[in-house]
Enzyme design. Structure first.
Site, PDB file in Angstrom:
ATOM      1  CB  VAL A  59      -3.578  -3.405  -8.865  1.00 56.08           C
ATOM      2  CG1 VAL A  59      -2.572  -2.958  -7.808  1.00 56.08           C
ATOM      3  CG2 VAL A  59      -3.577  -4.918  -9.017  1.00 56.08           C
ATOM      4  CG  ASP A  60      -5.476  -0.493  -4.065  1.00 55.00           C
ATOM      5  OD1 ASP A  60      -5.774  -0.147  -5.237  1.00 55.00           O
ATOM      6  OD2 ASP A  60      -5.356   0.329  -3.136  1.00 55.00           O
ATOM      7  N   GLY A 109       0.816  -1.198   0.000  1.00 60.28           N
ATOM      8  CA  GLY A 109       0.000   0.000   0.000  1.00 60.28           C
ATOM      9  C   GLY A 109       0.852   1.251   0.000  1.00 60.28           C
ATOM     10  CG  ASN A 110      -0.731   4.884  -1.351  1.00 62.71           C
ATOM     11  OD1 ASN A 110      -0.073   5.077  -2.361  1.00 62.71           O
ATOM     12  ND2 ASN A 110      -2.043   4.707  -1.377  1.00 62.71           N
ATOM     13  CB  THR A 159      -2.880   6.213   2.528  1.00 65.64           C
ATOM     14  OG1 THR A 159      -1.913   5.405   3.218  1.00 65.64           O
ATOM     15  CG2 THR A 159      -2.319   7.600   2.322  1.00 65.64           C
TER      16      THR A 159
END
Length: 275
Positions: free
Chosen positions: A122-123, A11-12, A147
């Site tokens: 894509v997440d 993730g971010n 986030t």
């Protein structure tokens, strides 16, 4: 599975991972989402020691067993991708089969209705695959509180098919809190953990600045979720699924029924790896 499977969701802010032992079968209670892995963890990928820590943990999990197949989603860019590749090489050598998943027009019985399917995060796509895999034939509102907070809609289609309709993206709870502190002269900085009092309050407003900030940011998040859920529910039964690192903070503020899951992206990767 003849070999273990390693699932990685970059993730971010954090990298989340899960390890599925070879031969283990996911067990699902009727109508509920499973957690089909035996080990899991997370690292903050901006931490200088994060990749070394990850490599050491994965090396220990493998032991003398076979090298796992690896399935990865990444929304954090090429630099972190290279660091993860290096960590995997440190853990397993160059023998691991690595699948970097991309968004697509369809997967199994789920079709993407996004205008440009490959442009969908894509997440979001993989999380929808995971939810639809275990809850086919249901209309889903999939909320991921990270986030960014994303709301994704999967509608039920005839024959157990599903269609990803699209969704909403808004700043996550931590980003909202940080923006107020950064862009105002006198408002204090709050963490996500500071919102608990406001979430538990029976009133939607506060009598002090600290809780007013928390209540306002929670109301913005909850309002988007509840409005979308009501719109979908007017068309038929809708299940709201809540995931992501800030899910517990949002849970206390929601006035609609929901179910929580640790990580729908990892669940989607598991569905793809075992298809």
């Amino acid at each position: 599975m003849s070999a273990p499977v390693l699932l990685i969701d970059i993730g971010n802010t954090r990298l989340k991972w899960a390890w599925c032992n070879a031969g283990e079968v996911a067990v699902q209670e009727p109508g509920r989402l499973p957690t089909p892995w035996q080990h899991s963890g997370a690292v903050t990928h901006t931490d200088d020691s994060a990749m070394n820590t990850l490599a050491a943990v994965l090396r220990n999990l493998r032991g003398e067993g076979p090298v796992p197949s690896v399935w990865i989603t990444n929304v954090a860019g090429p630099v972190i991708a290279g660091q993860v590749d290096a960590a995997l090489n440190a853990a397993f050598g160059d023998g691991a089969s690595v699948q970097w998943v991309r968004s697509a027009a369809a997967h199994g019985s789920l079709v993407s209705g996004y205008r440009e399917p490959t442009q969908l995060g894509v997440d979001r796509w993989v999380g929808s695959i995971g939810a639809h895999r275990w809850l086919p034939g249901e209309t889903l509102l999939i909320v991921t509180a990270g986030t960014a907070t994303t709301l994704d809609i999967v509608t039920a289609q005839p024959g157990g098919q599903g269609r990803f309709e699209g969704g909403l993206i808004l700043p996550g709870l931590a980003l909202m809190l940080a923006a107020l502190a950064r862009n105002t002269a006198q408002l204090p900085a709050l963490d996500v953990e500071d919102t608990g009092t406001a979430a538990a309050s029976r009133l939607p407003w506060a009598d002090n600045t600290h809780d007013a900030i928390a209540a306002g940011c929670l109301a913005a998040q909850a309002g988007a979720i509840e409005r979308t859920w009501r719109t979908l529910s007017e068309r038929g039964p809708t299940r709201c699924l809540l995931s992501g690192g800030a899910r517990h903070a949002l849970a206390g503020a929601l006035a609609v029924p929901f179910e929580m899951h640790d990580n729908l992206v990892l669940l989607g990767l598991h569905a793809m790896a075992t298809a």
